[in-house]
Design a protein around this motif. Sequence first.
Motif, mmCIF file in Angstrom:
data_model
loop_
_atom_site.group_PDB
_atom_site.id
_atom_site.type_symbol
_atom_site.label_atom_id
_atom_site.label_comp_id
_atom_site.label_asym_id
_atom_site.label_seq_id
_atom_site.Cartn_x
_atom_site.Cartn_y
_atom_site.Cartn_z
ATOM 1 N N LYS A 166 50.035 70.134 45.105
ATOM 2 C CA LYS A 166 49.046 71.201 45.273
ATOM 3 C C LYS A 166 47.765 70.651 45.920
ATOM 4 O O LYS A 166 47.180 71.275 46.804
ATOM 5 C CB LYS A 166 48.719 71.816 43.911
ATOM 6 N N ARG A 167 47.362 69.449 45.450
ATOM 7 C CA ARG A 167 46.151 68.826 46.004
ATOM 8 C C ARG A 167 46.333 68.537 47.487
ATOM 9 O O ARG A 167 45.421 68.766 48.297
ATOM 10 C CB ARG A 167 45.871 67.528 45.249
ATOM 11 N N GLN A 168 47.527 68.087 47.871
ATOM 12 C CA GLN A 168 47.794 67.791 49.281
ATOM 13 C C GLN A 168 47.736 69.064 50.110
ATOM 14 O O GLN A 168 47.178 69.080 51.222
ATOM 15 C CB GLN A 168 49.171 67.130 49.434
ATOM 16 N N GLY A 169 48.277 70.161 49.561
ATOM 17 C CA GLY A 169 48.238 71.436 50.280
ATOM 18 C C GLY A 169 46.809 71.917 50.490
ATOM 19 O O GLY A 169 46.454 72.398 51.577
ATOM 20 N N ASP A 170 45.990 71.781 49.440
ATOM 21 C CA ASP A 170 44.591 72.190 49.556
ATOM 22 C C ASP A 170 43.851 71.357 50.611
ATOM 23 O O ASP A 170 43.079 71.892 51.421
ATOM 24 C CB ASP A 170 43.888 72.051 48.201
ATOM 25 N N LEU A 171 44.117 70.045 50.594
ATOM 26 C CA LEU A 171 43.445 69.158 51.551
ATOM 27 C C LEU A 171 43.915 69.420 52.979
ATOM 28 O O LEU A 171 43.125 69.321 53.934
ATOM 29 C CB LEU A 171 43.689 67.695 51.173
ATOM 30 N N GLU A 172 45.189 69.746 53.128
ATOM 31 C CA GLU A 172 45.698 70.052 54.463
ATOM 32 C C GLU A 172 45.064 71.339 55.000
ATOM 33 O O GLU A 172 44.822 71.472 56.212
ATOM 34 C CB GLU A 172 47.225 70.174 54.430
ATOM 35 N N ASP A 173 44.778 72.293 54.087
ATOM 36 C CA ASP A 173 44.057 73.508 54.505
ATOM 37 C C ASP A 173 42.653 73.153 54.991
ATOM 38 O O ASP A 173 42.157 73.733 55.967
ATOM 39 C CB ASP A 173 43.965 74.489 53.330
ATOM 40 N N VAL A 174 42.040 72.195 54.302
ATOM 41 C CA VAL A 174 40.711 71.743 54.709
ATOM 42 C C VAL A 174 40.775 71.114 56.094
ATOM 43 O O VAL A 174 39.916 71.367 56.951
ATOM 44 C CB VAL A 174 40.136 70.735 53.688
ATOM 45 N N VAL A 175 41.806 70.294 56.338
ATOM 46 C CA VAL A 175 41.967 69.657 57.644
ATOM 47 C C VAL A 175 42.107 70.710 58.739
ATOM 48 O O VAL A 175 41.478 70.609 59.801
ATOM 49 C CB VAL A 175 43.195 68.720 57.646
#
Length: 247
Positions: free
Chosen positions: A109-118
Amino acid sequence: MNAAPADQIRLLDVQDLDVRLQQLAHKRRSLPEHAEIDSLSKDLTQLRDLLVAAQTEESDTAREQTKAEQDVDQVRQRAVRDQQRLDSGAVTSPKDLENLQREITSLAKRQGDLEDVVLEVMERRESAQERVAELTERVSSVQSKIDDATARRDAATESLDGDAATAVKEREVIAGTIPADLLKLYDKLRDQQGGVGAAKLYQRSCQGCRQELAITDINEIRAAAPDTVVRCENCRRILVRTSESGL
């Protein structure tokens, strides 16, 4: 003051050249390219300021994107390590297995959130890059217009300066034939009277102030010797008599 009629006539030639020089100087100062260059230069300054701001924004978002991608990579690497531990069978405790699986889920989930930020940062950076490209093109366009206007101004200035140099030489030649005291008086009056120190008496009117002389003044001028330097009673300029004076 006395001066030969021919010398007085030549004074009009000097006056004509002085007027010509004034006109050339005014035209030089009033070239439309001056205002055009000033206006374009102001536009260019504003565009350059906007370009610097856009470049700064692009640079900031580039650093932000790099940081966000590094955060994603760190989370991804940790998730890979956890998955490898899970797959290796090294963790046998049910509680540890449950914790490990929970952490893998949290990391996903954290990776998905960070990828949205990217993605969001990438969109802002792309917008900034487009703005930089647009402003760069506009700066180049305005600079080209300034260069063109400058070239036109310089060409016009060179032509006017050439005309002025010719007029100066002609004035020097003619002025050199005029008695010094007459020329000195003329120059003094020219400074006092807005550039016109001598004028023709035409049809009983002074061509300096455009006033018709009184009959008494005309009679005095008519009675004066041909070599007498007469003055306009209205503006005090030197009045030069010719065959068109109406005397």
